[in-house]
Design an enzyme around this catalytic site. Sequence first.
Site, PDB file in Angstrom:
ATOM      1  N   ASP A 223     -30.077 -14.474  -3.603  1.00  0.00           N
ATOM      2  CA  ASP A 223     -31.178 -14.616  -3.957  1.00  0.00           C
ATOM      3  C   ASP A 223     -31.312 -12.207  -4.751  1.00  0.00           C
ATOM      4  O   ASP A 223     -32.032 -12.357  -5.786  1.00  0.00           O
ATOM      5  CB  ASP A 223     -31.631 -13.806  -2.953  1.00  0.00           C
ATOM      6  CG  ASP A 223     -33.181 -14.680  -1.796  1.00  0.00           C
ATOM      7  OD1 ASP A 223     -33.963 -15.482  -3.689  1.00  0.00           O
ATOM      8  OD2 ASP A 223     -33.209 -14.265  -1.199  1.00  0.00           O
TER       9      ASP A 223
ATOM     10  N   LYS B  78     -36.943 -26.343  -1.784  1.00  0.00           N
ATOM     11  CA  LYS B  78     -36.111 -25.613  -2.064  1.00  0.00           C
ATOM     12  C   LYS B  78     -34.984 -26.579  -1.508  1.00  0.00           C
ATOM     13  O   LYS B  78     -34.011 -26.670  -1.743  1.00  0.00           O
ATOM     14  CB  LYS B  78     -35.492 -24.468  -0.883  1.00  0.00           C
ATOM     15  CG  LYS B  78     -36.412 -23.419  -2.020  1.00  0.00           C
ATOM     16  CD  LYS B  78     -36.132 -21.999  -1.950  1.00  0.00           C
ATOM     17  CE  LYS B  78     -37.094 -20.439  -1.546  1.00  0.00           C
ATOM     18  NZ  LYS B  78     -37.633 -19.322  -1.146  1.00  0.00           N
TER      19      LYS B  78
ATOM     20  N   GLN C 110     -34.833 -16.048   4.242  1.00  0.00           N
ATOM     21  CA  GLN C 110     -36.690 -16.055   3.401  1.00  0.00           C
ATOM     22  C   GLN C 110     -37.797 -15.244   4.074  1.00  0.00           C
ATOM     23  O   GLN C 110     -37.118 -15.332   5.328  1.00  0.00           O
ATOM     24  CB  GLN C 110     -37.092 -17.707   4.190  1.00  0.00           C
ATOM     25  CG  GLN C 110     -38.602 -18.367   3.309  1.00  0.00           C
ATOM     26  CD  GLN C 110     -38.885 -18.641   1.989  1.00  0.00           C
ATOM     27  OE1 GLN C 110     -37.726 -18.852   1.312  1.00  0.00           O
ATOM     28  NE2 GLN C 110     -39.553 -17.714   0.833  1.00  0.00           N
TER      29      GLN C 110
HETATM   30  N1  GUN Z   1     -40.458 -15.153  -0.086  1.00  0.00           N
HETATM   31  C1  GUN Z   1     -41.281 -15.043  -1.296  1.00  0.00           C
HETATM   32  N2  GUN Z   1     -40.433 -14.486  -2.751  1.00  0.00           N
HETATM   33  C2  GUN Z   1     -38.836 -14.745  -1.693  1.00  0.00           C
HETATM   34  C3  GUN Z   1     -37.832 -15.089  -3.131  1.00  0.00           C
HETATM   35  O1  GUN Z   1     -37.589 -14.796  -3.471  1.00  0.00           O
HETATM   36  N3  GUN Z   1     -36.789 -15.070  -2.174  1.00  0.00           N
HETATM   37  C4  GUN Z   1     -36.772 -15.040  -0.939  1.00  0.00           C
HETATM   38  N4  GUN Z   1     -35.877 -14.562  -0.312  1.00  0.00           N
HETATM   39  N5  GUN Z   1     -37.926 -14.768   0.214  1.00  0.00           N
HETATM   40  C5  GUN Z   1     -39.195 -14.994  -0.879  1.00  0.00           C
END
Ligand code: GUN
Length: 296
Positions: free
Chosen positions: A120, A53, A97
């Site tokens: 998100d 990311k 996350q």
């Molecule tokens: N962990 C697995 N997929 C995701 C996601 O789409 N967003 C976040 N914040 N954590 C994750």
Amino acid sequence: MTAEIIDGKAFAASVRARVAARVADLPRDSIVPGLAVILVGDDPASQVYVRNKRRQTIEAGMRSEEVRLGGDTPEAELLAHIARLNADPTIHGILVQLPLPAQIDTLRVLDAVDPAKDVDGFHVTNVGRLATGQPAMVPCTPLGCLMLLRDRLGSLAGREAVVVGRSNIVGKPMAQLLLRENCTVTVAHSRTADLADVCRRAEILVAAVGRPRLIRGDWIRPGATVMDVGINRVEEDGAARLVGDVDFESAVEVAGAITPVPGGVGPMTIACLLANTLTAYCRLHGLPVAAELAGA
Ligand code: GUN
């Protein structure tokens, strides 16, 4: 018949390029879009995601801020970081996350993020906005699937869609997005009776259950478009492999189009995170939002 294999990697690169072009076009004196990612603990898969990311955020010309906290961090400390980032005018997107360690109440944390910065789309306000047809931040993985589906099928109206999986991250928002596109939507899950028969109805099949190769070719309607969201690590012949929730080898003989694992839906998730950060930035600064990047 052999299905078209949908190249999510190439499509994600084109989304990132569109985001980067829009960022490069911002007036020289304006602040750049900023994305903050918070990682609590040392889950290996999460560390890889967070690293990717950061790299892709910087490549898109945006600012990346990373907050790394120990696995024993109290919830109050995490909430204090979120409050600081909510108030920071150089930050336009905040991502916590998941999964979070057991001492932390995940829903309370997600609802502490400013909904305008909730890239998100997990805040209850954005969940409600999506469900009631209002402009919302749309969760990244379902948004990525929607972009791939629109690219292949054009209008989705009237199509029979089956979503296998009912998670807050993928299954439920995917179903809401497909409803918004005027699909006829069925949400199936691990307790669904006759899951194979339900899947066979689908012109659009989205698999997001986290069960390796659960969905086989004979569960798939001929010509269907299949989105495989699963990323499952399996040991085979002494080697680790990534496989989806769909049995690719048999499905590819029946489907009209299918996303591979890896290289299908996966790369779209981070591309859509960057798109959401740009969307949040534009809304916060009163700039026009690129509709196709926002899933509108
Ligand atoms: N962990 C697995 N997929 C995701 C996601 O789409 N967003 C976040 N914040 N954590 C994750």
